[in-house]
Design an enzyme around this catalytic site. Sequence first.
Site, short mmCIF file in Angstrom:
data_model
loop_
_atom_site.label_atom_id
_atom_site.label_comp_id
_atom_site.label_asym_id
_atom_site.label_seq_id
_atom_site.Cartn_x
_atom_site.Cartn_y
_atom_site.Cartn_z
N GLY A 1 0.80 -1.24 0.00
CA GLY A 1 0.00 0.00 0.00
C GLY A 1 0.82 1.27 0.00
N ALA A 2 2.14 1.14 0.03
CA ALA A 2 2.98 2.35 -0.08
C ALA A 2 3.54 2.51 -1.49
N LYS B 1 6.95 -3.39 2.82
CA LYS B 1 8.37 -3.54 3.19
C LYS B 1 9.16 -2.26 2.95
N LEU B 2 8.54 -1.30 2.26
CA LEU B 2 9.22 -0.05 1.86
C LEU B 2 10.51 -0.37 1.12
N THR B 3 10.38 -1.10 0.02
CA THR B 3 11.51 -1.30 -0.88
C THR B 3 11.78 0.04 -1.58
N ASP C 1 7.42 -7.57 5.78
CA ASP C 1 7.58 -8.36 4.55
C ASP C 1 6.44 -9.37 4.43
N THR D 1 -1.59 -9.45 -13.20
CA THR D 1 -1.28 -8.56 -14.34
C THR D 1 -1.59 -9.22 -15.67
N ASP D 2 -1.82 -8.42 -16.69
CA ASP D 2 -2.05 -8.98 -18.04
C ASP D 2 -0.79 -9.65 -18.58
N GLU D 3 0.38 -9.31 -18.01
CA GLU D 3 1.63 -9.88 -18.55
C GLU D 3 1.72 -11.38 -18.36
N TYR E 1 9.66 -11.45 -14.25
CA TYR E 1 8.57 -10.76 -13.56
C TYR E 1 7.23 -11.44 -13.83
N LYS F 1 4.64 -13.54 -11.38
CA LYS F 1 3.24 -13.14 -11.16
C LYS F 1 2.30 -14.31 -11.54
N ASN G 1 -1.48 -1.94 -18.41
CA ASN G 1 -0.53 -0.93 -17.91
C ASN G 1 -1.23 0.26 -17.28
N ARG H 1 1.08 -1.31 -25.85
CA ARG H 1 0.57 -1.49 -24.49
C ARG H 1 -0.83 -0.89 -24.40
P1 NAD Z 1 5.23 -0.68 -7.10
O1 NAD Z 1 6.55 -1.29 -7.41
O2 NAD Z 1 5.03 0.78 -7.31
O3 NAD Z 1 4.86 -0.97 -5.57
C1 NAD Z 1 5.09 -2.20 -4.97
C2 NAD Z 1 4.95 -2.02 -3.46
O4 NAD Z 1 5.13 -3.31 -2.84
C3 NAD Z 1 6.00 -1.09 -2.87
O5 NAD Z 1 5.41 -0.22 -1.93
C4 NAD Z 1 6.97 -2.05 -2.17
O6 NAD Z 1 7.62 -1.47 -1.06
C5 NAD Z 1 6.04 -3.17 -1.75
N1 NAD Z 1 6.73 -4.45 -1.57
C6 NAD Z 1 7.61 -5.03 -2.42
N2 NAD Z 1 8.04 -6.18 -1.89
C7 NAD Z 1 7.40 -6.36 -0.72
C8 NAD Z 1 7.41 -7.38 0.28
N3 NAD Z 1 8.19 -8.45 0.16
N4 NAD Z 1 6.62 -7.23 1.36
C9 NAD Z 1 5.83 -6.13 1.50
N5 NAD Z 1 5.80 -5.14 0.61
C10 NAD Z 1 6.56 -5.24 -0.50
O7 NAD Z 1 4.17 -1.54 -7.91
P2 NAD Z 1 2.81 -1.08 -8.61
O8 NAD Z 1 3.09 -0.62 -9.97
O9 NAD Z 1 2.06 -0.24 -7.66
O10 NAD Z 1 2.08 -2.50 -8.73
C11 NAD Z 1 1.26 -3.00 -7.67
C12 NAD Z 1 0.72 -4.36 -8.06
O11 NAD Z 1 -0.05 -4.23 -9.26
C13 NAD Z 1 1.80 -5.38 -8.37
O12 NAD Z 1 1.36 -6.62 -7.87
C14 NAD Z 1 1.87 -5.42 -9.89
O13 NAD Z 1 2.29 -6.69 -10.34
C15 NAD Z 1 0.41 -5.16 -10.24
N6 NAD Z 1 0.18 -4.52 -11.55
C16 NAD Z 1 0.85 -3.39 -11.89
C17 NAD Z 1 0.55 -2.75 -13.10
C18 NAD Z 1 1.26 -1.48 -13.52
O14 NAD Z 1 1.05 -1.02 -14.63
N7 NAD Z 1 2.08 -0.87 -12.67
C19 NAD Z 1 -0.43 -3.30 -13.95
C20 NAD Z 1 -1.08 -4.48 -13.57
C21 NAD Z 1 -0.78 -5.08 -12.36
O1 DAU Z 2 0.98 -4.69 -18.36
C1 DAU Z 2 1.04 -4.53 -16.98
C2 DAU Z 2 2.48 -4.31 -16.56
O2 DAU Z 2 2.84 -3.01 -16.99
C3 DAU Z 2 2.68 -4.45 -15.05
O3 DAU Z 2 2.38 -5.76 -14.67
C4 DAU Z 2 4.11 -4.07 -14.66
O4 DAU Z 2 4.26 -4.10 -13.25
C5 DAU Z 2 4.41 -2.68 -15.18
O5 DAU Z 2 5.77 -2.35 -14.90
C6 DAU Z 2 4.16 -2.59 -16.68
O6 DAU Z 2 5.12 -3.39 -17.41
P1 DAU Z 2 5.78 -2.86 -18.77
O7 DAU Z 2 7.02 -3.61 -19.00
O8 DAU Z 2 4.77 -2.85 -19.87
O9 DAU Z 2 6.05 -1.32 -18.34
P2 DAU Z 2 7.31 -0.37 -18.60
O10 DAU Z 2 6.88 0.98 -18.15
O11 DAU Z 2 8.57 -0.91 -18.04
O12 DAU Z 2 7.43 -0.37 -20.18
C7 DAU Z 2 6.34 0.01 -21.01
C8 DAU Z 2 6.79 -0.07 -22.45
O13 DAU Z 2 7.77 0.97 -22.69
C9 DAU Z 2 7.47 -1.38 -22.80
O14 DAU Z 2 7.10 -1.76 -24.12
C10 DAU Z 2 8.96 -1.05 -22.75
C11 DAU Z 2 9.00 0.40 -23.15
N1 DAU Z 2 10.10 1.20 -22.53
C12 DAU Z 2 10.23 1.14 -21.18
C13 DAU Z 2 11.23 1.87 -20.55
C14 DAU Z 2 11.40 1.79 -19.04
C15 DAU Z 2 10.92 1.99 -23.32
O15 DAU Z 2 10.78 2.06 -24.55
N2 DAU Z 2 11.91 2.71 -22.70
C16 DAU Z 2 12.10 2.67 -21.34
O16 DAU Z 2 13.05 3.34 -20.83
#
Ligand code: NAD
Ligand code: DAU
Length: 339
Positions: free
Chosen positions: A8-9, A38-40, A61, A125-127, A149, A153, A178, A213
């Site tokens: 949640g952070a 965990k505040l990574t 954690d 995630t859709d990935e 990754y 997931k 995304n 995306r």
């Molecule tokens: P993020 O990296 O911004 O945040 C992750 C959070 O999890 C951080 O606050 C981190 O400190 C915490 N964390 C990491 N390891 C931990 C552990 N071992 N114990 C407790 N806390 C821990 O990620 P986000 O982009 O907010 O994504 C959140 C969730 O949504 C993830 O599960 C990701 O797979 C999923 N998701 C993300 C996207 C996207 O586009 N960002 C899309 C679809 C699904």
């Molecule tokens: O689809 C959901 C996923 O979207 C989540 O599950 C992941 O947590 C989230 O990180 C995100 O993954 P992507 O790999 O799609 O996101 P990212 O922002 O890393 O990259 C988006 C697209 O942009 C991908 O095609 C790679 C490209 N890219 C990314 C970076 C960081 C670049 O061209 N240049 C860059 O520097």
Amino acid sequence: MRVLVTGGAGFIGSTYVRELLDGRYPGSDGARVTVLDKLTYAGSLANLPVRHPRLDFVEGDVCDPRLVTDLLPGHDAVVHFAAESHVDRSLANGAPFAVTNVVGTQTLLDACRRTKVERFVLVSTDEVYGSIPRGSWTEESPLLPNSPYSASKAAGDLFARAYWRAHDVAVSITRCCNNYGPYQFVEKVIPLFITTLIDGGDVPLYGDGHHVREWLHVSDHCRAVHAVLTGGRAGEVYNIGGGTELSNLELTGYLLELCGAGWDRVRRVPDRDAHDERYSLDSTKLREELGVTPQVGFERGLAAAVEWYGGNRWWWEKDKVAAAPPVLTEPLRARDVHR
Ligand code: NAD
Ligand code: DAU
């Protein structure tokens, strides 16, 4: 209702917590929230209203079985966002992904089984589906992850299904596309490009930029997660899409325009290994079963995000070094740009 929100952070988890405490979702008035994080490098207390009277924060954690088992009693539900979330980091070192995303998820599910928590939403995630050249994935599509990754997931996702089948833990799984919006860590493409352009730098576009995306505003994702929590069926998967499909070149075009920059600010860099070509979700089930559709138009949401990063340099400046882009190579040639 008292909800334990893991991660949640982070970007999406903190949006969910802020909106839940604000009563932005149907029936969420007065909800109490415990954040376990965990505040990574990706998590920050600056993302949360830490003094809110209905919020408790626990630094810890999800892989710690004693901690989670002690914490769970008294909670009605768990929304599990915590994860290692960046594909590029997983390509450099998959180990933390296996630990948090697989073992952490299993640990939490097991603690829910023991403490008989009534409801669990796993934010997947859709990935996990891999890459799709045309058409869209339904919830029945096979899981074919291509990065450490997405493999981690997918493994967490399958553990969730197994805990529902084997132990009756009332799990629903969401698979979203995304996300973008405020508070996204600067390593991800949209905040990386915005903050780099604000600072006058050149942005690194992977490969030929034709990867596609599907983009959804983070608030639309969180609203859908809450709808699944309160109205979704246990043992079911819900795709959360309905976003805007764009190639990375098209996305870059939007960002350049919003930041007042030209294509001379784009550099081609070597492609990501096993870079998924295209993601696309079929969200019929979410729409028909739970009535959820996106509310934030892409152009409006993206413009607001650009404005937010512009006005909140204090929030991202310190992270820029850690998230430094790869070494820049050749400038983008005009003929590479098909918009
Ligand atoms: P993020 O990296 O911004 O945040 C992750 C959070 O999890 C951080 O606050 C981190 O400190 C915490 N964390 C990491 N390891 C931990 C552990 N071992 N114990 C407790 N806390 C821990 O990620 P986000 O982009 O907010 O994504 C959140 C969730 O949504 C993830 O599960 C990701 O797979 C999923 N998701 C993300 C996207 C996207 O586009 N960002 C899309 C679809 C699904
Ligand atoms: O689809 C959901 C996923 O979207 C989540 O599950 C992941 O947590 C989230 O990180 C995100 O993954 P992507 O790999 O799609 O996101 P990212 O922002 O890393 O990259 C988006 C697209 O942009 C991908 O095609 C790679 C490209 N890219 C990314 C970076 C960081 C670049 O061209 N240049 C860059 O520097």
